[in-house]
Structure formats: C-alpha cells, structure tokens
Design a protein around this motif. Structure first.
Motif, PDB file in Angstrom:
ATOM      1  N   ASP A   9       0.852  -1.185   0.000  1.00  0.00           N
ATOM      2  CA  ASP A   9       0.000   0.000   0.000  1.00  0.00           C
ATOM      3  C   ASP A   9       0.889   1.236   0.000  1.00  0.00           C
ATOM      4  O   ASP A   9       1.548   1.552   0.983  1.00  0.00           O
ATOM      5  N   TRP A  12       0.035   4.129   2.657  1.00  0.00           N
ATOM      6  CA  TRP A  12       0.015   3.852   4.091  1.00  0.00           C
ATOM      7  C   TRP A  12       0.727   4.924   4.904  1.00  0.00           C
ATOM      8  O   TRP A  12       0.205   5.375   5.931  1.00  0.00           O
ATOM      9  N   VAL A 116      -8.172   0.240  -0.269  1.00  0.00           N
ATOM     10  CA  VAL A 116      -6.723   0.039  -0.360  1.00  0.00           C
ATOM     11  C   VAL A 116      -6.391  -0.625  -1.698  1.00  0.00           C
ATOM     12  O   VAL A 116      -5.429  -0.251  -2.372  1.00  0.00           O
ATOM     13  N   ASN A 120      -4.489   1.051  -5.041  1.00  0.00           N
ATOM     14  CA  ASN A 120      -3.198   0.417  -5.337  1.00  0.00           C
ATOM     15  C   ASN A 120      -3.395  -0.716  -6.341  1.00  0.00           C
ATOM     16  O   ASN A 120      -3.462  -1.894  -5.965  1.00  0.00           O
TER      17      ASN A 120
END
Length: 169
Positions: A9, A12, A116, A120
């Motif tokens: 990720d 993050w 997420v 991504n």
C-alpha cells in the motif's frame, strides 16, 4: 513463504501521518481549551496526551502487502496472511466501514478496506491473479460477485486517473 516482494500500500505512510496528526490535533485542542478555561493541570495534561495517543492508534491503518501467492496485513500488534492461490471465500461486509474478508483453505483470514486495493492497482492485480488460480483449482466457490464488483471499481479508478493525467477530464 514466498521470498519475492510484490506490492504494498503506497498510501500507508500518508495515512499513518494523518492518524498521528489527528491525535496531536486532539491533544492541542484539549490543552488549549484547558488553558483558556484556567483548568490546566498536570494530571489533565497527561490524560489528554493518553487520549490523543489512543485516538491515533485507533486511526492507524494496517499495512497491506502482497506477493504472487499471499496477501498480508500488519496491524500494530498482529499480522494476518491469506494464500490468494488457495482462497475459499471472499465476502464484502457493508456497514460503517466497508471491509473485504478473504479466507483460505489453510484457515488464514484477512480483513481489509477495499479502497486500499482500489487505490493500489498492483496490490489488486496480485490478489486477482491469485483468486483466478483459486477458481481454476475449484476452491473459490463464494466471492465471485464481490471480486467482480471490486474489479469494476479498480478499473473505473484507473480510467479516471488516466483521463486526469492525460488532460481529457
């Protein structure tokens, strides 16, 4: 365990900084209110620091990473891994926070925020490739609809990004 690193990720660290920022902001706000009201005391300051720290920890997202055959989430204290090439179910839980729950035949379970994966695409591609292997093996009998819906979201977000970068939107 696979030694090759696939994807993680990329957002993050920014989300972690935001969580800490919100915790610090809460502490500053509470200390400011105490200062203006004349109620500032050491024990109250310590309490506000503790409250701000807990708030930041609650908001801290899990790290998500993937390899060709695994998806891993690493929280503050525990990590969870699921074999994407051995998935038996994928469920989308709707509620206050949307969650995607993946289970494998070995008992692994991972719960992640679908956004997420949308944000991504490399993570999504590794999960999708593993899920296709699970389908080919006849293991993934529950979750095709959730995966198709997520694939559509990833494709729409990718198309939107391409249009924005190219100046067409």
């Amino acid at each position: 365990m696979s030694e090759t690193f696939g994807a993680r990720d990329e957002h993050w660290s920014g989300e972690a900084r935001s969580a800490v920022g919100y915790g610090v902001g809460l502490v500053v706000l509470l200390l400011g209110i105490d200062t203006l009201s004349g109620e500032l005391a050491l024990w109250r300051s310590a309490l506000w620091l503790l409250l701000g720290g807990v708030f930041a920890l609650v908001l801290l997202p899990a790290r998500v990473s993937a390899t060709a055959d695994r998806l891993t989430t690493q929280g503050l204290w525990r990590g969870h891994t699921v074999r994407t090439d051995r998935l038996v179910s994928v469920r989308c839980l709707d509620g206050v926070a949307h969650r995607l729950v993946l289970r494998d035949e070995l008992g692994g379970r991972v719960e992640i925020d679908p956004q997420v994966l949308v944000a991504n695409p490399p993570l999504w591609r590794l999960l999708d490739d593993g899920a296709r292997v699970s389908v080919e093996r006849g293991l993934l009998l529950c979750g095709g609809t959730a995966l198709r819906r997520l694939a559509r979201q990833v494709d729409e977000e990718l198309a939107r990004t391409v249009f924005q970068v190219s100046g067409l939107r």
